[in-house]
Enzyme design. Structure first.
Site, PDB file in Angstrom:
ATOM      1  N   VAL A  52       0.810  -1.226   0.000  1.00  0.00           N
ATOM      2  CA  VAL A  52       0.000   0.000   0.000  1.00  0.00           C
ATOM      3  C   VAL A  52       0.841   1.273   0.000  1.00  0.00           C
ATOM      4  O   VAL A  52       0.279   2.366  -0.042  1.00  0.00           O
ATOM      5  CB  VAL A  52      -0.965   0.024   1.209  1.00  0.00           C
ATOM      6  N   TYR A  53       2.156   1.161   0.070  1.00  0.00           N
ATOM      7  CA  TYR A  53       2.970   2.377   0.046  1.00  0.00           C
ATOM      8  C   TYR A  53       2.856   3.039  -1.318  1.00  0.00           C
ATOM      9  O   TYR A  53       3.233   2.470  -2.347  1.00  0.00           O
ATOM     10  CB  TYR A  53       4.435   2.056   0.357  1.00  0.00           C
TER      11      TYR A  53
END
Length: 337
Positions: A52-53
């Site tokens: 999710v970065y």
């Protein structure tokens, strides 16, 4: 840079881990790749990212940077957070784990992940389902080792027990928040990890920037500490105790001719049970400063001063149990290595 074994495994990782949460966001792609190359040139081999970065962009950049040196890199990523709008687009169900690992492998441009981590406990999914899915990933070769992040002590112990009972692979590491200004894991998690030989790879080791020494007592106008909520918000950091810790860090940094960030990180390098603090950087200047935390040893006097000023108050049940230590018997000192 020193190498350490990660938990109960035979996997060797560098004593510093390069975090990549800013890659593709506040850190440009060229600077991100440059950081990874410099890190490897100086003996680092441990990289941490998450699916999710920057909506997967971090994984893509990491994949580009390590393409020609994949075998020498210990690559860690995570699964759990929301990656799709449908009902199964989050959590650590078997479906989300299997979808997530394939998406991460594609973005990372690799056919295996060294350390696959559960980002946060999932109350909606039985831990037996999660551990079986992770065990299958290791058996398939897509994942080499597994770890977790942001668990409570009972959650980690339950996961280890489920793996033991069913002969699944076990978590070899946990990624918690831990720094001089955030020592909550000292209450239960640290002793559990020492007992069960689980490696600790702390995130936010300089308090989300608080321990860099760049801030006074006025709220900052830029950076992670400006967040209204979250673990690195100014509201959580700006306490009398934390400012006392920061004053000690600054004073010791002056005494040792080091930066406050280097002092805060070096304190962690000597903390018993800590395998590799995860440091991040938005700029090459920050990266170089943080890399200066390795290669030297803080004198005992300064280390103990920081340990004392940052220590949690004696609380129940610890203060109660101290009364029942057996006379004449001593336990190993777990405060330092």
């Amino acid at each position: 840079m020193k190498m350490k074994r990660l938990g109960r495994s035979g996997l060797a990782v560098s004593e510093l881990c390069l975090g990549t949460m800013t890659f593709g966001n506040t850190t440009s792609e060229p600077d991100s790749i440059d950081m990874i190359n410099r890190f490897v040139e100086r003996g680092g081999n441990f990289l941490d990212t998450a699916n999710v970065y920057v909506n997967g962009r971090s994984e893509e950049i990491v994949g580009k940077a390590i393409k020609d040196k994949r075998s020498e890199i210990v690559l860690a990523t995570k699964v759990r957070m929301k990656t799709a709008e449908h009902v199964n687009g989050a959590g650590v169900s078997r479906k989300h784990i299997m979808d997530g690992v394939d998406d991460s492998l594609r973005r990372l441009n690799t056919d295996y992940i060294d350390l696959y981590q559960v980002h946060v406990w999932d109350h909606a999914t039985p831990i037996e389902e999660t551990m079986r899915a992770l065990d299958d990933l290791v058996a398939s070769g897509k994942v080499r080792y597994i770890g977790c992040s942001n668990f409570l002590a009972w959650q980690l112990m339950k996961a280890l027990a489920v793996s033991e009972l069913n002969r699944y692979v076990k978590f070899i590491s946990i990624q918690p928040q831990y720094s001089l200004v955030s020592r909550e894991m000292d209450r239960e998690m640290l002793s559990l990890c020492l007992e069960e030989n689980v490696g600790i790879i702390p995130w936010a080791p300089i308090g989300g920037g608080f321990l860099t020494g760049r801030y006074g007592k006025e709220p900052p106008t830029s950076g992670r500490l400006t967040a209204v909520a979250g673990e690195s918000s100014w509201a959580l950091r700006a306490t009398d105790k934390n400012f006392a810790i920061l004053d000690a860090v600054r004073e010791i940094a002056d005494q040792l001719d080091k930066s406050p960030s280097q002092v805060a990180l070096n304190w962690l390098l000597r903390r018993n049970g800590i395998t590799a603090p995860i440091f991040g950087a938005s700029t090459l200047e920050q990266f170089e400063d943080n890399m200066g935390a390795a290669g030297w040893r803080m004198p005992d006097e300064q280390w103990l001063r920081l340990d004392e000023v940052s220590r949690l108050p004696s609380e129940y049940p610890h203060r109660f149990l101290e009364k029942f230590r057996r006379p004449g018997l001593s336990e190993p000192d777990q405060s330092m290595i």
